[in-house]
Design a protein around this motif. Structure first.
Motif, PDB file in Angstrom:
ATOM      1  N   ILE A  61       0.953  -1.124   0.137  1.00 51.02           N
ATOM      2  CA  ILE A  61       0.088  -0.077   0.155  1.00 51.02           C
ATOM      3  C   ILE A  61       0.936   1.192   0.104  1.00 51.02           C
ATOM      4  N   THR A  62       0.349   2.330  -0.670  1.00 51.51           N
ATOM      5  CA  THR A  62       1.184   3.375  -0.620  1.00 51.51           C
ATOM      6  C   THR A  62       0.003   4.664  -0.522  1.00 51.51           C
ATOM      7  N   CYS A  63       0.782   5.827  -0.058  1.00 55.37           N
ATOM      8  CA  CYS A  63      -0.241   6.965   0.249  1.00 55.37           C
ATOM      9  C   CYS A  63      -0.550   7.390  -1.241  1.00 55.37           C
ATOM     10  N   ILE A  64      -2.045   7.675  -1.103  1.00 56.85           N
ATOM     11  CA  ILE A  64      -2.728   8.113  -2.333  1.00 56.85           C
ATOM     12  C   ILE A  64      -3.106   9.503  -2.114  1.00 56.85           C
ATOM     13  N   GLY A 340      -7.722   2.325 -11.000  1.00 56.11           N
ATOM     14  CA  GLY A 340      -6.984   2.859 -10.111  1.00 56.11           C
ATOM     15  C   GLY A 340      -5.404   2.847 -10.267  1.00 56.11           C
ATOM     16  N   TYR A 341      -4.822   3.737 -10.100  1.00 53.66           N
ATOM     17  CA  TYR A 341      -3.459   3.957 -10.168  1.00 53.66           C
ATOM     18  C   TYR A 341      -2.919   4.402  -8.825  1.00 53.66           C
ATOM     19  N   VAL A 342      -1.719   3.857  -8.303  1.00 55.48           N
ATOM     20  CA  VAL A 342      -0.914   4.367  -7.149  1.00 55.48           C
ATOM     21  C   VAL A 342       0.588   4.367  -7.619  1.00 55.48           C
ATOM     22  N   THR A 343       1.379   5.300  -6.908  1.00 51.24           N
ATOM     23  CA  THR A 343       2.920   5.062  -7.364  1.00 51.24           C
ATOM     24  C   THR A 343       3.367   5.808  -5.992  1.00 51.24           C
ATOM     25  N   ASN A 344       4.540   5.403  -5.851  1.00 44.17           N
ATOM     26  CA  ASN A 344       5.491   6.042  -4.583  1.00 44.17           C
ATOM     27  C   ASN A 344       6.335   7.047  -5.094  1.00 44.17           C
ATOM     28  N   SER A 345       6.629   7.335  -6.334  1.00 45.53           N
ATOM     29  CA  SER A 345       7.425   8.407  -7.080  1.00 45.53           C
ATOM     30  C   SER A 345       6.220   9.443  -7.416  1.00 45.53           C
ATOM     31  N   LEU A 346       6.535  10.667  -6.921  1.00 45.77           N
ATOM     32  CA  LEU A 346       5.612  11.551  -7.095  1.00 45.77           C
ATOM     33  C   LEU A 346       5.752  12.428  -8.157  1.00 45.77           C
ATOM     34  N   ASP A 347       6.058  11.851  -9.240  1.00 47.55           N
ATOM     35  CA  ASP A 347       5.977  12.415 -10.844  1.00 47.55           C
ATOM     36  C   ASP A 347       5.348  11.697 -11.581  1.00 47.55           C
TER      37      ASP A 347
END
Length: 363
Positions: A61-64, A340-347
């Motif tokens: 899980i990662t911050c959304i 849904g799309y999640v990523t931990n690299s905020l670019d």
């Protein structure tokens, strides 16, 4: 890269593979549901962004970030659906202190629709954004920036606290707990979408990488944005702190892409709120230049409607919510899509758009 993908939607797999290759570091996940059937559920890259890589897993899980707000506002609408809260009654009916500074007539609907003019929490101490009580007290004291109902704005920094306080005043329980028991548990998603991560689940949390993207740099130079977000504790690695991860903020949840897509699929199918409440949720409240961000937006009840600034595929009826750095949850009732799309690299803003383009090209 791991997971599964229907051969008909191989373009989504290809776009996700490209997205992972383009990231500065980290990883992510994408999930798509079409007409109630999962057509892609993929994850890859690293759940760490510093030190040794650690493979992204199915349960990572990662911050959304602000994509959490859609889940949080749905919680408020569920309470209204059950008759515990009235959308067209004043907020002060359940939160008496809110009536201060000329806010006594602001209704719950006006608040959820981004028409209350409460874009700044000026009295809140600097650095307290993850602390609910001082934020709530500050917002209760705050005068609207303009006459309520006359101008729309995305209440980016204040909306999580407003939602949390509505739920607390109505149920005497934290929002994260109500979301977990009343929405996520019935959908078997309580371990894949959490607002306030418990100690036992901390090992599943992906480390966040926040490079200084052009969009973030532009916001950092905007006096209105700086006033709105003065309460965020920017010092240190706040996005990877326990303060953030375990805050239970209505604007800082943690999720898998699978959970986001499943949540929107259930919402669009009428499995969370009634058809009548869903129709109200999707009803446009305003479409204009945002009074805080100066962006041309279309706002429903706490969620965005598809627009050039908040893109969600080709159909105007699509609705959802983006999160800082590129995460997105959305539903398109015309195409029968939940995504849904999640990523931990905020670019990842452009990467998310290409994933959606690939999905719609397969329909």
């Amino acid at each position: 890269m791991s997971g599964r993908c229907d051969p008909r939607f191989a373009a989504v797999r290809d776009a996700f593979e490209q997205a992972l290759a383009e990231q500065e570091s980290g990883g992510g996940a994408v999930s798509a549901i079409v007409d109630g059937r999962v057509v892609a559920d993929l994850w890859g890259g690293s759940r760490t962004t510093s030190g040794a890589p650690a493979p992204w897993r199915a349960d990572t899980i990662t911050c959304i970030h602000s994509a959490t707000k859609a889940v949080s506002v749905t919680c408020v609408l569920l309470l209204a659906d059950r008759g515990l809260l009235a959308l067209d009654r004043p907020v002060a009916d359940v939160w008496p202190e809110f009536a201060a500074a000329g806010k006594q007539a602001i209704t719950v609907r006006t608040l959820l629709g981004g028409l209350a003019g409460l874009v700044y929490p000026d009295a809140a101490p600097a650095g307290c954004w993850f602390e609910h009580e001082p934020m709530a007290q500050a917002i209760a004291q705050q005068a609207p920036e303009w006459p309520p109902g006359t101008q729309g704005a995305y209440h980016s920094s204040t909306f999580p606290c407003l939602l949390e306080e509505l739920v607390r005043r109505t149920t005497s329980r934290p929002l994260g707990e109500v979301v977990g028991t009343e929405i996520l548990r019935p959908l078997a998603l309580e371990l894949e979408l959490e607002i306030g991560v418990p100690d036992a689940d901390l090992p599943r949390v992906a480390e966040v990488h926040a490079p200084p993207t052009p969009a973030m740099q532009a916001l950092a130079g905007d006096p209105k944005y700086l006033r709105a977000w003065r309460q965020m504790p920017f010092e240190g690695d706040v996005l990877n702190s326990r303060t953030c991860i375990q805050s239970g903020s209505a604007g800082a949840g943690y999720a898998t892409a699978r959970a986001l897509a499943s949540f929107y699929g259930a919402l669009a199918d009428g499995r969370i709120v009634s058809d009548g409440m869903l129709a109200q949720l999707r009803e446009q409240q305003w479409a204009d230049v945002c009074g805080l961000t100066d962006r041309q937006l279309r706002m429903a009840l706490g969620l965005f409607l598809n627009s050039e600034e908040m893109p969600m595929g080709p159909n105007p009826e699509a609705f959802g919510h983006h999160g800082l750095g590129g995460s997105l949850g959305m539903a398109d009732p015309v195409a029968g899509v939940a995504f849904g799309y999640v990523t931990n690299s905020l670019d990842g803003e452009e990467r998310c758009g290409r994933l959606l383009d690939a999905l719609y090209a397969c329909l």
